[in-house]
Design an enzyme around this catalytic site. Structure first.
Site, PDB file in Angstrom:
ATOM      1  NE  ARG A 240      43.858   0.307 127.367  1.00 35.69           N
ATOM      2  CZ  ARG A 240      42.752   0.527 128.084  1.00 35.69           C
ATOM      3  NH1 ARG A 240      41.634   0.858 127.503  1.00 35.69           N
ATOM      4  NH2 ARG A 240      42.772   0.431 129.406  1.00 35.69           N
ATOM      5  CG  HIS A 244      41.028   5.280 126.389  1.00 36.81           C
ATOM      6  ND1 HIS A 244      40.762   4.577 125.242  1.00 36.81           N
ATOM      7  CD2 HIS A 244      40.637   6.572 126.160  1.00 36.81           C
ATOM      8  CE1 HIS A 244      40.224   5.402 124.354  1.00 36.81           C
ATOM      9  NE2 HIS A 244      40.141   6.603 124.884  1.00 36.81           N
ATOM     10  CE1 TYR A 252      40.652  -0.244 132.185  1.00 29.69           C
ATOM     11  CE2 TYR A 252      40.676   1.784 133.473  1.00 29.69           C
ATOM     12  CZ  TYR A 252      40.839   1.125 132.263  1.00 29.69           C
ATOM     13  OH  TYR A 252      41.185   1.822 131.136  1.00 29.69           O
TER      14      TYR A 252
HETATM   15  C1  LIG Z   1      30.851   7.181 119.312  1.00 27.18           C
HETATM   16  C2  LIG Z   1      31.867   7.339 120.393  1.00 27.18           C
HETATM   17  N1  LIG Z   1      31.541   7.021 121.672  1.00 27.18           N
HETATM   18  C3  LIG Z   1      32.446   7.152 122.669  1.00 27.18           C
HETATM   19  C4  LIG Z   1      33.707   7.633 122.390  1.00 27.18           C
HETATM   20  C5  LIG Z   1      34.729   7.796 123.517  1.00 27.18           C
HETATM   21  N2  LIG Z   1      35.753   6.774 123.371  1.00 27.18           N
HETATM   22  C6  LIG Z   1      36.895   7.041 122.718  1.00 27.18           C
HETATM   23  S1  LIG Z   1      37.843   5.690 122.545  1.00 27.18           S
HETATM   24  C7  LIG Z   1      36.742   4.737 123.396  1.00 27.18           C
HETATM   25  C8  LIG Z   1      37.008   3.282 123.595  1.00 27.18           C
HETATM   26  C9  LIG Z   1      37.288   2.601 122.310  1.00 27.18           C
HETATM   27  O1  LIG Z   1      37.541   1.250 122.542  1.00 27.18           O
HETATM   28  P1  LIG Z   1      37.915   0.308 121.365  1.00 27.18           P
HETATM   29  O2  LIG Z   1      37.002   0.494 120.227  1.00 27.18           O
HETATM   30  O3  LIG Z   1      38.028  -1.062 121.935  1.00 27.18           O
HETATM   31  O4  LIG Z   1      39.375   0.855 120.906  1.00 27.18           O
HETATM   32  P2  LIG Z   1      40.708   0.921 121.804  1.00 27.18           P
HETATM   33  O5  LIG Z   1      40.755   2.320 122.370  1.00 27.18           O
HETATM   34  O6  LIG Z   1      40.640  -0.117 122.837  1.00 27.18           O
HETATM   35  O7  LIG Z   1      41.831   0.699 120.867  1.00 27.18           O
HETATM   36  C10 LIG Z   1      35.648   5.470 123.778  1.00 27.18           C
HETATM   37  C11 LIG Z   1      34.502   4.942 124.529  1.00 27.18           C
HETATM   38  C12 LIG Z   1      34.009   7.968 121.047  1.00 27.18           C
HETATM   39  N3  LIG Z   1      35.209   8.420 120.693  1.00 27.18           N
HETATM   40  N4  LIG Z   1      33.093   7.801 120.070  1.00 27.18           N
END
Ligand SMILES: Cc1ncc(C[n+]2csc(CCOP(=O)(O)OP(=O)(O)O)c2C)c(N)n1
Ligand SMILES: [Mg+2]
Length: 333
Positions: A240, A244, A252
């Site tokens: 990434r 986020h 971090y």
């Molecule tokens: C069930 C749930 N828990 C928490 C969140 C908040 N949240 C949104 S994106 C994210 C991280 C997702 O990480 P990843 O699956 O690795 O995808 P990336 O964003 O790195 O592409 C979180 C914790 C959410 N959207 N849904």
């Protein structure tokens, strides 16, 4: 690899368009024109474009927040994506949200993205089940992150797909972080692909920054699924490259890690490979670039000129049970 030069250039066009829209969204966010949060898919173009390009028109996809390229390849117009980000009535959620959330259109075979992660995964398995029950020879595909693989929906979905040998392709974007959580704090194994063995189907690892590698692996998985061979999990290793979402400066993430992956930028890497193979001439590059610019400018102009939604339409398109609590509140006024 049996892609023609024109197909290779087509992939290049989609990757360039994806990057250009992504950069424009960054700019619009910094100008305060985007309502709420916005996500960048910078560095993920090979995964979204390469995997979506392996499907047929009547297959179904459920991409997520870092798969802009998949929405584009499936035919969702750039102008609707831009309007969605500006919260306009011409966006896919008709102004009910203002980023990737709500992006989707079943007329293009795209299941709308829901932010609870990975809510689209079991839905995709359900779509695969319907294809299988009706013996339609169609394939369902979904994308999700490394963080999503720690949820029950991931394990239940893969297990179900494995038991019934459903025609589903699971694309995992392992970009090493889930918000601020590194993969070392997410799971105790090295490769997410290993998990597929527990559900009785193949798990494959690919270089997520190499669009042709992603395409080839996905095409093989899609062909296998269509022929009744069951699901495949494809783990695409990538990084990434930004926070986020834009509000996260990602301090971090170690600088050295980003510098290392910047050298492997999927768009630049593919462009160089096509130039080396003499598929991409300077003339073709300029022609593609001008098509990308025209599409981008038209999309932004359309989005900016579109109206905001009418507050009176707030409840339109929103499901609620007749006689439910919400309806009683409205009627009691
Ligand atoms: C069930 C749930 N828990 C928490 C969140 C908040 N949240 C949104 S994106 C994210 C991280 C997702 O990480 P990843 O699956 O690795 O995808 P990336 O964003 O790195 O592409 C979180 C914790 C959410 N959207 N849904
Ligand atoms: Mg992640």
């Amino acid at each position: 690899m049996n892609l023609t030069d024109e197909q290779l250039l087509d992939i290049y066009y989609w990757m360039r368009l994806t990057r250009a829209i992504d950069e424009r969204i960054t700019l619009l966010y910094n100008q305060g024109k985007i309502l709420g949060a916005a996500f960048s898919e910078r560095g993920h173009e090979a995964i979204s474009v390469g995997a979506a390009g392996a499907l047929e028109d009547d297959d179904i996809v459920a991409p997520m927040h870092r798969d802009l390229g998949a929405y584009l390849v499936r035919g969702l117009p750039a102008r609707e994506i831009m309007a969605q980000h500006l919260g306009k009535v011409t966006g896919t959620s008709r102004g009910r949200d203002s980023n990737m959330h709500g992006l989707g259109d079943l007329s293009h075979g795209i299941i709308g993205f829901v932010s609870m992660l990975p809510a689209s995964l079991p839905v995709t398995v359900g779509v695969g089940l319907s294809f299988w029950l009706r013996d339609e020879g169609r394939v369902a595909m979904t994308w999700f992150g490394d963080g999503a693989t720690s949820t029950g929906k991931f394990h239940e979905g893969l297990n179900f797909a494995g038991v019934f040998k459903l025609p589903v392709v699971f694309i995992c974007e392992n970009n090493q972080y889930a918000y601020s959580t590194p993969t070392s704090r997410q799971f105790a194994i090295e490769d997410i692909a290993d998990r597929a063995a527990g559900y009785g189907f193949p798990g494959i690892i690919v270089d997520g920054n190499d669009v042709l590698e992603v395409y080839e692996a996905t095409k093989a998985a899609v062909d296998r699924a269509r022929a009744g061979g069951g699901p495949t999990l494809i783990e695409c290793k990538t990084m990434r490259m930004l926070g986020h979402a834009f509000h996260d400066n990602a301090e971090y993430v170690p600088d050295e890690l980003l510098a290392e992956w910047e050298k492997k930028d999927p768009v630049a890497q593919y462009e160089n490979a096509l130039i080396e193979r003499e598929v991409l001439t300077e003339e073709r590059r300029q022609e593609i670039e001008s098509r990308v610019r025209d599409t981008l400018e038209e999309a932004q102009a359309f989005a900016e000129e579109s109206p905001m939604p009418d507050p009176a339409d707030l409840e339109k398109g929103v499901y609620h049970e007749p006689g439910c609590y919400w309806e009683q509140q409205v009627n009691s006024d």
